[in-house]
Design a protein around this motif. Structure first.
Motif, PDB file in Angstrom:
ATOM      1  N   TYR A 125      17.519 -68.916  61.676  1.00  0.00           N
ATOM      2  CA  TYR A 125      18.357 -68.200  62.639  1.00  0.00           C
ATOM      3  C   TYR A 125      18.551 -68.926  63.963  1.00  0.00           C
ATOM      4  N   GLY A 126      17.815 -69.995  64.206  1.00  0.00           N
ATOM      5  CA  GLY A 126      17.895 -70.651  65.492  1.00  0.00           C
ATOM      6  C   GLY A 126      16.891 -70.066  66.472  1.00  0.00           C
ATOM      7  N   VAL A 127      17.122 -70.297  67.759  1.00  0.00           N
ATOM      8  CA  VAL A 127      16.183 -69.876  68.796  1.00  0.00           C
ATOM      9  C   VAL A 127      16.906 -68.987  69.800  1.00  0.00           C
ATOM     10  N   ALA A 128      16.284 -67.864  70.162  1.00  0.00           N
ATOM     11  CA  ALA A 128      16.795 -66.993  71.221  1.00  0.00           C
ATOM     12  C   ALA A 128      15.586 -66.423  71.940  1.00  0.00           C
ATOM     13  N   ARG A 129      15.188 -67.043  73.050  1.00  0.00           N
ATOM     14  CA  ARG A 129      13.975 -66.659  73.750  1.00  0.00           C
ATOM     15  C   ARG A 129      14.251 -65.612  74.828  1.00  0.00           C
ATOM     16  N   TYR A 130      13.183 -64.949  75.256  1.00  0.00           N
ATOM     17  CA  TYR A 130      13.309 -63.856  76.216  1.00  0.00           C
ATOM     18  C   TYR A 130      13.903 -64.334  77.539  1.00  0.00           C
ATOM     19  N   GLN A 131      13.547 -65.544  77.980  1.00  0.00           N
ATOM     20  CA  GLN A 131      14.009 -66.032  79.276  1.00  0.00           C
ATOM     21  C   GLN A 131      15.539 -66.053  79.374  1.00  0.00           C
ATOM     22  N   ALA A 132      16.202 -66.290  78.261  1.00  0.00           N
ATOM     23  CA  ALA A 132      17.664 -66.352  78.261  1.00  0.00           C
ATOM     24  C   ALA A 132      18.319 -65.103  77.703  1.00  0.00           C
ATOM     25  N   HIS A 133      17.640 -64.448  76.755  1.00  0.00           N
ATOM     26  CA  HIS A 133      18.292 -63.358  76.022  1.00  0.00           C
ATOM     27  C   HIS A 133      17.672 -61.992  76.286  1.00  0.00           C
ATOM     28  N   ARG A 134      16.586 -61.933  77.055  1.00  0.00           N
ATOM     29  CA  ARG A 134      15.912 -60.680  77.356  1.00  0.00           C
ATOM     30  C   ARG A 134      15.645 -59.885  76.068  1.00  0.00           C
ATOM     31  N   ASN A 135      15.996 -58.606  76.030  1.00  0.00           N
ATOM     32  CA  ASN A 135      15.633 -57.789  74.868  1.00  0.00           C
ATOM     33  C   ASN A 135      16.385 -58.167  73.605  1.00  0.00           C
ATOM     34  N   ALA A 136      17.378 -59.016  73.729  1.00  0.00           N
ATOM     35  CA  ALA A 136      18.097 -59.505  72.547  1.00  0.00           C
ATOM     36  C   ALA A 136      17.433 -60.758  71.975  1.00  0.00           C
ATOM     37  N   MET A 137      16.237 -61.082  72.442  1.00  0.00           N
ATOM     38  CA  MET A 137      15.530 -62.249  71.925  1.00  0.00           C
ATOM     39  C   MET A 137      15.281 -62.107  70.434  1.00  0.00           C
ATOM     40  N   LEU A 138      15.027 -63.222  69.784  1.00  0.00           N
ATOM     41  CA  LEU A 138      14.771 -63.248  68.348  1.00  0.00           C
ATOM     42  C   LEU A 138      13.262 -63.174  68.114  1.00  0.00           C
ATOM     43  N   ARG A 139      12.829 -62.165  67.359  1.00  0.00           N
ATOM     44  CA  ARG A 139      11.408 -61.954  67.096  1.00  0.00           C
ATOM     45  C   ARG A 139      11.133 -62.116  65.609  1.00  0.00           C
ATOM     46  N   ASN A 140      10.077 -62.821  65.275  1.00  0.00           N
ATOM     47  CA  ASN A 140       9.690 -62.954  63.868  1.00  0.00           C
ATOM     48  C   ASN A 140       8.608 -61.939  63.528  1.00  0.00           C
ATOM     49  N   GLY A 141       8.454 -61.660  62.231  1.00  0.00           N
ATOM     50  CA  GLY A 141       7.546 -60.617  61.795  1.00  0.00           C
ATOM     51  C   GLY A 141       6.090 -60.900  62.092  1.00  0.00           C
ATOM     52  N   ARG A 142       5.656 -62.142  61.878  1.00  0.00           N
ATOM     53  CA  ARG A 142       4.242 -62.468  62.069  1.00  0.00           C
ATOM     54  C   ARG A 142       3.824 -62.293  63.521  1.00  0.00           C
ATOM     55  N   ASP A 143       4.603 -62.859  64.444  1.00  0.00           N
ATOM     56  CA  ASP A 143       4.247 -62.734  65.848  1.00  0.00           C
ATOM     57  C   ASP A 143       4.342 -61.283  66.322  1.00  0.00           C
ATOM     58  N   SER A 144       5.294 -60.534  65.773  1.00  0.00           N
ATOM     59  CA  SER A 144       5.423 -59.126  66.151  1.00  0.00           C
ATOM     60  C   SER A 144       4.170 -58.341  65.771  1.00  0.00           C
ATOM     61  N   LEU A 145       3.680 -58.548  64.551  1.00  0.00           N
ATOM     62  CA  LEU A 145       2.464 -57.848  64.134  1.00  0.00           C
ATOM     63  C   LEU A 145       1.269 -58.282  64.971  1.00  0.00           C
ATOM     64  N   LEU A 146       1.179 -59.582  65.268  1.00  0.00           N
ATOM     65  CA  LEU A 146       0.057 -60.063  66.068  1.00  0.00           C
ATOM     66  C   LEU A 146       0.083 -59.491  67.484  1.00  0.00           C
ATOM     67  N   LEU A 147       1.272 -59.329  68.061  1.00  0.00           N
ATOM     68  CA  LEU A 147       1.374 -58.722  69.388  1.00  0.00           C
ATOM     69  C   LEU A 147       0.847 -57.287  69.369  1.00  0.00           C
ATOM     70  N   GLU A 148       1.166 -56.546  68.313  1.00  0.00           N
ATOM     71  CA  GLU A 148       0.673 -55.175  68.226  1.00  0.00           C
ATOM     72  C   GLU A 148      -0.830 -55.145  67.979  1.00  0.00           C
ATOM     73  N   LEU A 149      -1.328 -56.012  67.117  1.00  0.00           N
ATOM     74  CA  LEU A 149      -2.762 -56.031  66.856  1.00  0.00           C
ATOM     75  C   LEU A 149      -3.555 -56.393  68.110  1.00  0.00           C
ATOM     76  N   ALA A 150      -2.996 -57.267  68.952  1.00  0.00           N
ATOM     77  CA  ALA A 150      -3.690 -57.668  70.179  1.00  0.00           C
ATOM     78  C   ALA A 150      -3.922 -56.479  71.104  1.00  0.00           C
ATOM     79  N   LYS A 151      -3.054 -55.470  71.045  1.00  0.00           N
ATOM     80  CA  LYS A 151      -3.234 -54.279  71.875  1.00  0.00           C
ATOM     81  C   LYS A 151      -4.493 -53.509  71.488  1.00  0.00           C
ATOM     82  N   HIS A 152      -5.013 -53.779  70.299  1.00  0.00           N
ATOM     83  CA  HIS A 152      -6.161 -53.044  69.787  1.00  0.00           C
ATOM     84  C   HIS A 152      -7.370 -53.962  69.572  1.00  0.00           C
ATOM     85  N   GLY A 153      -7.350 -55.116  70.224  1.00  0.00           N
ATOM     86  CA  GLY A 153      -8.482 -56.026  70.163  1.00  0.00           C
ATOM     87  C   GLY A 153      -8.555 -56.861  68.900  1.00  0.00           C
TER      88      GLY A 153
END
Length: 251
Positions: free
Chosen positions: A117-145
């Motif tokens: 899909y290419g790259v779309a980072r938060y700095q340029a695209h804000r909430n329209a950034m491109l998120r992958n599944g693995r990092d998304s799950l890891l971000l949520e797991l980090a909230k719970h240690g």
């Protein structure tokens, strides 16, 4: 392998709360024993990657291999349960309009998504950034240690992979329709983490994730237990043993 025919779902009785996970984002929370969660594909074509952990002791987590082999299946639908690595039942699939949910396709990581899909980072695209599944799950797991070593094989609700004669797996497009839903009844206090990023084998060139709605409701009292003739409990002898193991936590 045939899937169960779709069925209509009864209206949710007295919702406790509801929320929408926007397209390409993530969510986590604790679902208590006796609470059910209706997961709704709002637009059709959604993918919801999900992982599960015991809330009181997250070293106990969802086990894909035991879930499939205990129930003699390669996909998940109503009547099936989700097993922990301790032989207990996290949740039961009590209703399902889709008939087939992928149990072994995994999630896409940053390298895969950048290649597709290419790259779309938060700095340029804000909430329209491109998120992958693995990092998304890891971000949520980090909230719970929890961290990378805690990420286990996931379920992909609303997605289907068709096996070829040579053992290859092909993504089935348009498998889930707008309004399709699945009900999970939680049998243990469970930490769940979800991502709405596209399935890693989805061949679509454009990044087109879809939103998913969550509606929680009370299925039975937290100090109760499902009866012996419950369709998920009675699905097979292994499930009866899994429920016995689970019930003993709450005696």
């Amino acid at each position: 392998m045939p899937s169960n025919p779709p069925v209509d779902l009864a209206p949710v009785p007295h919702p406790l709360w509801e929320t929408v996970i926007p397209a390409g984002t993530h969510w986590s929370g604790v679902l208590r024993r006796g609470v059910a969660l209706r997961i709704v594909d709002l637009e059709g074509g959604a993918n919801l990657a999900a992982v599960f952990y015991r809330q009181e002791d997250p070293l106990e987590r969802y086990n894909m291999a035991d879930t499939l082999k205990a129930q003699h299946t390669a996909h998940l639908t109503r009547g099936h349960v989700l097993y922990s690595d301790m032989g207990r039942v996290f949740a039961s699939i009590t209703a399902d309009t889709v008939g087939w949910h992928d149990a072994f396709g995994g999630v896409g990581d940053a390298r895969l998504f950048e290649r597709k899909y290419g790259v779309a980072r938060y700095q340029a695209h804000r909430n329209a950034m491109l998120r992958n599944g693995r990092d998304s799950l890891l971000l949520e797991l980090a909230k719970h240690g929890l961290g990378t070593r805690d990420l286990v094989a996931n379920v992909n609700f609303f997605s289907k992979l068709a096996p070829g004669d040579d053992g290859s797996l092909a993504f089935v497009a348009n498998h889930s329709r707008a309004g399709d839903a699945v009900d999970l009844r939680f049998e243990m206090n469970t930490l769940a983490a979800f991502s709405t990023a596209p399935h890693p084998l989805d061949p679509t060139d454009a990044y087109q994730p879809k939103p998913v709605k969550l509606v929680a409701y009370r299925a039975y009292p937290s100090d109760g237990a499902v009866p012996s003739d419950d369709p998920c409990r009675a699905h097979c002898a292994e499930n009866e043993r899994g429920f016995i193991n689970t019930d003993r936590l709450f005696v």
